[in-house]
Design an enzyme around this catalytic site. Structure first.
Site, PDB file in Angstrom:
ATOM      1  CE  LYS A  30      35.251  89.599   5.634  1.00 16.24           C
ATOM      2  NZ  LYS A  30      35.140  90.976   5.426  1.00 16.24           N
ATOM      3  CB  SER A  43      29.047  97.123   8.939  1.00 13.83           C
ATOM      4  OG  SER A  43      30.188  97.482   8.774  1.00 13.83           O
ATOM      5  N   GLY A  79      33.133  96.036   6.580  1.00 14.21           N
ATOM      6  CA  GLY A  79      34.310  96.194   7.619  1.00 14.21           C
ATOM      7  C   GLY A  79      34.527  97.519   7.950  1.00 14.21           C
ATOM      8  CD  GLU A 124      29.161  90.696   1.874  1.00 15.55           C
ATOM      9  OE1 GLU A 124      28.756  90.380   2.998  1.00 15.55           O
ATOM     10  OE2 GLU A 124      30.004  90.418   1.084  1.00 15.55           O
ATOM     11  CG  HIS A 178      33.786  88.654  -0.196  1.00 16.62           C
ATOM     12  ND1 HIS A 178      34.784  89.602   0.066  1.00 16.62           N
ATOM     13  CD2 HIS A 178      32.817  88.587   0.851  1.00 16.62           C
ATOM     14  CE1 HIS A 178      34.224  90.151   1.343  1.00 16.62           C
ATOM     15  NE2 HIS A 178      33.270  89.449   1.898  1.00 16.62           N
ATOM     16  CG  ASN A 195      33.435  85.794   4.829  1.00 19.08           C
ATOM     17  OD1 ASN A 195      34.711  84.816   4.778  1.00 19.08           O
ATOM     18  ND2 ASN A 195      33.577  86.864   3.990  1.00 19.08           N
ATOM     19  CD  GLU A 220      37.201  91.176   2.169  1.00 12.93           C
ATOM     20  OE1 GLU A 220      37.189  90.092   2.379  1.00 12.93           O
ATOM     21  OE2 GLU A 220      36.403  91.901   3.251  1.00 12.93           O
TER      22      GLU A 220
END
Ligand code: PGA
Length: 255
Positions: free
Chosen positions: A11, A215, A175, A169, A97, A9, A99
């Site tokens: 991003k 991560s 991250g 996730e 996702h 991904n 985010e």
């Protein structure tokens, strides 16, 4: 046996030219015969160039979009339709996702629509679910992921193993450099698999691929992939480095 799947991904990274470079480097570092499905999710602006390159190279890397709208066309400024994606040979779309959920306020209802829109166009959704640190500390992880899963699958009457990918996730692991402990990830993924079985069929539970994301690095990938219910990974940061991403794919195939 579920075939492992690793999706990078990217991003909001990579211009068009950099995307093409990254894929070219990946094609050099990835083992072509690797026994894993490899997927990349470049930004929308690079899909066309990457799609053309993959086709030209007859590469086995599949293409994912980072999101998808549910309508075929219309007055939806800033959105991208399933039809626009299938036109570029996009096979998968990430939906839900964290985010999108937490930075852009996407609701479970919206994520359900996106998932339904993708499926209607034969795009395989990669549905992301995961708890925040507060949820986790309050012992709510299993309830949170159950709610996200069932809300996203509203009106989905049946699934087969090829039609859906789920990615667990945990928000606190994305991250942050702090991946979930492999056994913890497996516990949540086993729970998700059981939920798929209870809502659909034992066959759906047995064949649906459920990834871990958050991560993942070449250093922790093998331990995570050795867990019995983990079928691969959704990889953010490490997917921008072809050597690291290839090492993660190799770990998935060898676990
Ligand atoms: P990360 O991102 O690998 O950089 O933690 C994972 C993701 O957001 O899918």
């Amino acid at each position: 046996m579920r075939r492992p799947l690793v999706c990078g991904n990217w991003k909001m990274n990579m211009t068009c030219a950099k995307s093409v470079n990254l894929v070219n480097e990946l094609l050099e570092t990835l083992d072509r015969g690797v026994l894993a499905d490899v997927v990349v999710a470049p930004p929308f602006t690079a899909l066309r160039s990457v799609s053309t390159l993959l086709e030209y190279e007859k590469a086995t890397i599949a293409l994912a979009a980072q999101n998808v709208h549910w309508k075929v066309r219309g007055a939806f400024t800033g959105e991208v339709s399933p039809e626009m994606l299938t036109d570029l040979n996009v096979a998968y779309a990430i939906v839900g996702h964290s985010e999108r959920r937490h930075v852009f306020g996407e609701t479970d209802e919206m994520i359900n629509k996106r998932l339904l829109g993708a499926r209607a166009a034969s795009i395989v959704p990669i549905l992301c679910v995961g708890e925040t640190l507060a949820d986790r500390d309050a012992g709510r992880t299993q309830d949170v992921v159950r709610g996200q899963l069932f809300d996203a699958l509203d009106e989905v009457e049946s699934i087969s193993g090829e039609e859906l990918v789920i990615a667990y996730e945990p928000v606190w692991a994305i991250g942050t450099g702090r991946a979930a402990h492999p056994e913890e990830a497996n516990d949540v993924i086993r729970h998700l698999r059981a939920l798929v079985g209870s809502r659909y069929t034992p066959e759906a539970a047995r064949t649906t691929r459920i990834l871990y994301g958050g991560s993942v690095t070449p250093g922790n990938a093998l331990d995570i992939f050795r867990e019995p219910d983990v079928d691969g990974a959704l990889v953010g940061g490490a997917s921008l480095d072809p050597a690291q991403f290839s090492a993660i794919v190799a770990a998935a195939a060898n676990a």
